[in-house]
Each structure stands twice: as structure tokens, then as C-alpha cells.
Design a protein around this motif. Sequence first.
Motif, PDB file in Angstrom:
ATOM      1  N   MET A   1      11.805  -4.070   1.471  1.00  0.00           N
ATOM      2  CA  MET A   1      11.627  -4.555   2.835  1.00  0.00           C
ATOM      3  C   MET A   1      10.674  -5.743   2.923  1.00  0.00           C
ATOM      4  O   MET A   1      10.405  -6.243   4.018  1.00  0.00           O
ATOM      5  N   ARG A   2      10.168  -6.204   1.798  1.00  0.00           N
ATOM      6  CA  ARG A   2       9.245  -7.338   1.817  1.00  0.00           C
ATOM      7  C   ARG A   2       9.933  -8.599   2.344  1.00  0.00           C
ATOM      8  O   ARG A   2      11.118  -8.818   2.112  1.00  0.00           O
ATOM      9  N   SER A   3       9.158  -9.417   3.047  1.00  0.00           N
ATOM     10  CA  SER A   3       9.599 -10.733   3.543  1.00  0.00           C
ATOM     11  C   SER A   3      10.780 -10.642   4.508  1.00  0.00           C
ATOM     12  O   SER A   3      11.590 -11.568   4.588  1.00  0.00           O
ATOM     13  N   ARG A   4      10.867  -9.545   5.235  1.00  0.00           N
ATOM     14  CA  ARG A   4      11.934  -9.395   6.223  1.00  0.00           C
ATOM     15  C   ARG A   4      11.409  -9.298   7.649  1.00  0.00           C
ATOM     16  O   ARG A   4      12.146  -9.552   8.601  1.00  0.00           O
ATOM     17  N   ALA A   5      10.160  -8.918   7.787  1.00  0.00           N
ATOM     18  CA  ALA A   5       9.625  -8.665   9.126  1.00  0.00           C
ATOM     19  C   ALA A   5       9.522  -9.935   9.955  1.00  0.00           C
ATOM     20  O   ALA A   5       9.732  -9.910  11.174  1.00  0.00           O
ATOM     21  N   GLY A   6       9.177 -11.059   9.318  1.00  0.00           N
ATOM     22  CA  GLY A   6       8.951 -12.289  10.074  1.00  0.00           C
ATOM     23  C   GLY A   6      10.177 -12.758  10.834  1.00  0.00           C
ATOM     24  O   GLY A   6      10.107 -13.050  12.034  1.00  0.00           O
ATOM     25  N   ILE A   7      11.315 -12.827  10.155  1.00  0.00           N
ATOM     26  CA  ILE A   7      12.549 -13.268  10.807  1.00  0.00           C
ATOM     27  C   ILE A   7      13.011 -12.238  11.830  1.00  0.00           C
ATOM     28  O   ILE A   7      13.428 -12.588  12.946  1.00  0.00           O
ATOM     29  N   ALA A   8      12.938 -10.954  11.467  1.00  0.00           N
ATOM     30  CA  ALA A   8      13.351  -9.909  12.411  1.00  0.00           C
ATOM     31  C   ALA A   8      12.514  -9.979  13.682  1.00  0.00           C
ATOM     32  O   ALA A   8      13.042  -9.924  14.804  1.00  0.00           O
TER      33      ALA A   8
ATOM     34  N   GLN B   1       0.825  -1.207   0.000  1.00  0.00           N
ATOM     35  CA  GLN B   1       0.000   0.000   0.000  1.00  0.00           C
ATOM     36  C   GLN B   1       0.860   1.257   0.000  1.00  0.00           C
ATOM     37  O   GLN B   1       0.496   2.269  -0.601  1.00  0.00           O
ATOM     38  N   VAL B   2       2.006   1.185   0.669  1.00  0.00           N
ATOM     39  CA  VAL B   2       2.928   2.329   0.683  1.00  0.00           C
ATOM     40  C   VAL B   2       3.487   2.560  -0.712  1.00  0.00           C
ATOM     41  O   VAL B   2       3.536   3.684  -1.214  1.00  0.00           O
ATOM     42  N   GLY B   3       3.918   1.471  -1.359  1.00  0.00           N
ATOM     43  CA  GLY B   3       4.452   1.560  -2.707  1.00  0.00           C
ATOM     44  C   GLY B   3       5.876   2.090  -2.740  1.00  0.00           C
ATOM     45  O   GLY B   3       6.423   2.566  -1.732  1.00  0.00           O
ATOM     46  N   GLY B   4       6.503   1.983  -3.908  1.00  0.00           N
ATOM     47  CA  GLY B   4       7.863   2.469  -4.078  1.00  0.00           C
ATOM     48  C   GLY B   4       8.884   1.363  -3.886  1.00  0.00           C
ATOM     49  O   GLY B   4       8.627   0.348  -3.242  1.00  0.00           O
ATOM     50  N   TRP B   5      10.063   1.568  -4.470  1.00  0.00           N
ATOM     51  CA  TRP B   5      11.083   0.523  -4.408  1.00  0.00           C
ATOM     52  C   TRP B   5      11.632   0.349  -3.001  1.00  0.00           C
ATOM     53  O   TRP B   5      12.047  -0.748  -2.618  1.00  0.00           O
ATOM     54  N   GLU B   6      11.641   1.442  -2.206  1.00  0.00           N
ATOM     55  CA  GLU B   6      12.144   1.313  -0.840  1.00  0.00           C
ATOM     56  C   GLU B   6      11.273   0.359  -0.024  1.00  0.00           C
ATOM     57  O   GLU B   6      11.776  -0.481   0.721  1.00  0.00           O
ATOM     58  N   ALA B   7       9.953   0.502  -0.175  1.00  0.00           N
ATOM     59  CA  ALA B   7       9.043  -0.393   0.541  1.00  0.00           C
ATOM     60  C   ALA B   7       9.157  -1.816   0.007  1.00  0.00           C
ATOM     61  O   ALA B   7       9.149  -2.786   0.771  1.00  0.00           O
ATOM     62  N   LYS B   8       9.291  -1.947  -1.301  1.00  0.00           N
ATOM     63  CA  LYS B   8       9.406  -3.282  -1.898  1.00  0.00           C
ATOM     64  C   LYS B   8      10.647  -4.010  -1.388  1.00  0.00           C
ATOM     65  O   LYS B   8      10.635  -5.232  -1.198  1.00  0.00           O
TER      66      LYS B   8
ATOM     67  N   HIS C   1      16.654  -4.925  14.777  1.00  0.00           N
ATOM     68  CA  HIS C   1      16.278  -3.559  15.165  1.00  0.00           C
ATOM     69  C   HIS C   1      16.358  -2.612  13.967  1.00  0.00           C
ATOM     70  O   HIS C   1      15.549  -1.681  13.851  1.00  0.00           O
ATOM     71  N   ARG C   2      17.315  -2.849  13.074  1.00  0.00           N
ATOM     72  CA  ARG C   2      17.412  -2.006  11.883  1.00  0.00           C
ATOM     73  C   ARG C   2      16.166  -2.153  11.013  1.00  0.00           C
ATOM     74  O   ARG C   2      15.593  -1.158  10.543  1.00  0.00           O
ATOM     75  N   ILE C   3      15.735  -3.405  10.810  1.00  0.00           N
ATOM     76  CA  ILE C   3      14.544  -3.649   9.991  1.00  0.00           C
ATOM     77  C   ILE C   3      13.312  -3.031  10.638  1.00  0.00           C
ATOM     78  O   ILE C   3      12.493  -2.384   9.971  1.00  0.00           O
ATOM     79  N   VAL C   4      13.179  -3.211  11.948  1.00  0.00           N
ATOM     80  CA  VAL C   4      12.036  -2.627  12.653  1.00  0.00           C
ATOM     81  C   VAL C   4      12.065  -1.104  12.544  1.00  0.00           C
ATOM     82  O   VAL C   4      11.018  -0.456  12.385  1.00  0.00           O
ATOM     83  N   GLY C   5      13.260  -0.521  12.596  1.00  0.00           N
ATOM     84  CA  GLY C   5      13.371   0.927  12.464  1.00  0.00           C
ATOM     85  C   GLY C   5      12.936   1.414  11.094  1.00  0.00           C
ATOM     86  O   GLY C   5      12.259   2.446  10.973  1.00  0.00           O
ATOM     87  N   VAL C   6      13.318   0.684  10.046  1.00  0.00           N
ATOM     88  CA  VAL C   6      12.906   1.067   8.690  1.00  0.00           C
ATOM     89  C   VAL C   6      11.394   0.930   8.540  1.00  0.00           C
ATOM     90  O   VAL C   6      10.727   1.802   7.966  1.00  0.00           O
ATOM     91  N   LEU C   7      10.842  -0.163   9.057  1.00  0.00           N
ATOM     92  CA  LEU C   7       9.387  -0.342   8.984  1.00  0.00           C
ATOM     93  C   LEU C   7       8.662   0.773   9.734  1.00  0.00           C
ATOM     94  O   LEU C   7       7.618   1.262   9.283  1.00  0.00           O
ATOM     95  N   ASP C   8       9.223   1.167  10.859  1.00  0.00           N
ATOM     96  CA  ASP C   8       8.620   2.253  11.627  1.00  0.00           C
ATOM     97  C   ASP C   8       8.629   3.552  10.823  1.00  0.00           C
ATOM     98  O   ASP C   8       7.690   4.352  10.901  1.00  0.00           O
ATOM     99  N   TRP C   9       9.678   3.757  10.043  1.00  0.00           N
ATOM    100  CA  TRP C   9       9.756   4.945   9.181  1.00  0.00           C
ATOM    101  C   TRP C   9       8.615   4.952   8.167  1.00  0.00           C
ATOM    102  O   TRP C   9       8.114   6.006   7.787  1.00  0.00           O
TER     103      TRP C   9
END
Length: 249
Positions: free
Chosen positions: A135-142, A126-133, A228-236
Motif C-alpha cells: 500500500m506504499r505510495s498510494r495514499a497521496g493520489i487516492a 511500522q505496521v510491517g508485512g507485505w500487505e502494508a508494503k 475509497h478502496r485504498i482508504v478502506g485498506v488503510l483504515d483496516w
Amino acid sequence: MDTLTPLPVRPVGPLRRAAAARVALWLDRRRAPESDGPTAGPVLDLAGAADAVQDLLPPAPENRPSGQLTAHGTRVVGPVHGPVGYRRLMRRLLSEASSASPAARPTAIEYRVPAVDALVDARLDQVGGWEAKAMRSRAGIAGAHLLYDMHRRELASPEWTEAVAHGAAAPRLLWSTQPGAGPDRGADLARRLLLPGTAVALSPRALESFARHGVVTGPTVPDLAEAHRIVGVLDWFGLRLDDLDSPAG
């Protein structure tokens, strides 16, 4: 003409190395078998994996309030998708442990890695853009690595230390690779979640893929800095793992 019949593939290194890392491998039969085609090569002899597979999740209705029982009697509760759901469930389990007899059933808290990825990925789309793309499939392991660290600290708390001293069974974390992960993805998730003292639930095909192709050199070391880095990017992006277990999540 070659008349030799190929022998069944026996479970070798990866399964036993996972056990040596103090990780319990569970066979997950709660859902229909994967239908994405046969695995190349002879079929893995799952019966021969009995010494490496420590428990079985049989087919059962979803969302049972009291939790599902494994073949060996462990109660599986959850699933949780983040810290909020985990803390809520641990408070309930601590309350139960404080009043339970020493013979109370062991408990596993289920965290479904593909489900967390799916929830976060849908919002990233929903956010869209290459930056969001990216980050796909990273939240689960983090999220799993952060939850593991949180769980270790929670069990070291005075409340849980006292409960265990009085005979309560400390709950363990169960990493589930279903639904949503095919055999190879499930095997890859298992390789990245060999965190000591936890369990990994794999479908029959994912267990086969892990036994054939998994590269296990030892237990997984929690990568908290990367998590924590991944969570920080998702929070952004305005996405918080805490929100996944909220009523609106």
C-alpha cells in the motif's frame, strides 16, 4: 563530421494538452534545484513554455500564516493533508470571502502529494508485512481524488454559491509534487492529477520530464471507487487520512 547543433527541445503535446484539460501548470521554484543528475538529451527551453505554464511559485519562507503569493498574485494557503485540514481551511476561507471585497486575491489550497505518501508510508512501515508494503505510495493520489470530489461538492454548497455570487473568488486546489518527488515521479503525479479546474505545481526538472515524456490524452477522470478502496485498506491497518491534519498527526 556532423556539424549540426541540436536545437532546444520545445514544449509540445503534454503541456498544451494539460492546458486544454483546464489544468493550470505552475513552475515551482520554492526549493533548491534537484541534484540527482542531468536529464538525458538537450535542455528543455522553459522560456518557450510560457504559453503553457500559467504561474510561478518563487522562493519564499515556509509556513507563512497569510500564505505565499505566486508571481501572478494568487495566495497559496495550506498545505492540507486530508479532509480535516481541508474543511478547517475552507471554513476560514468562507469567513474571509463573506467579508471580502470583490477584488480579493484568488486563493489556491495546496495539497502536497509526496508529503501525504511519506506520512502514510512511515506508519505502514511500522505496521510491517507485505500487505502494508503493497500500500506504499498510494495514499497521496487516492486522497487527492477524494479531495477533488469533496471540493466540487463544497463549492456547490449554498454558502459558497452565495459568496461567489457576491464577487468572492472560489478557491482552487493546487497539487504540489514537492518535496520528496524527483523529476520523473513528479511528472507521473502530474499526469495522474490533471483534474479540471485545478493547478499542478512542478519543479523545473519535473516540468521538463513531463514535457518530454508525459502522455496526456485528456483530463484525469477521478477514480473514486479506487480511492475509497485504498482508504478502506488503510483504515483496516488503523491509518486514517483524517488523522494526518490532526494536532498529533
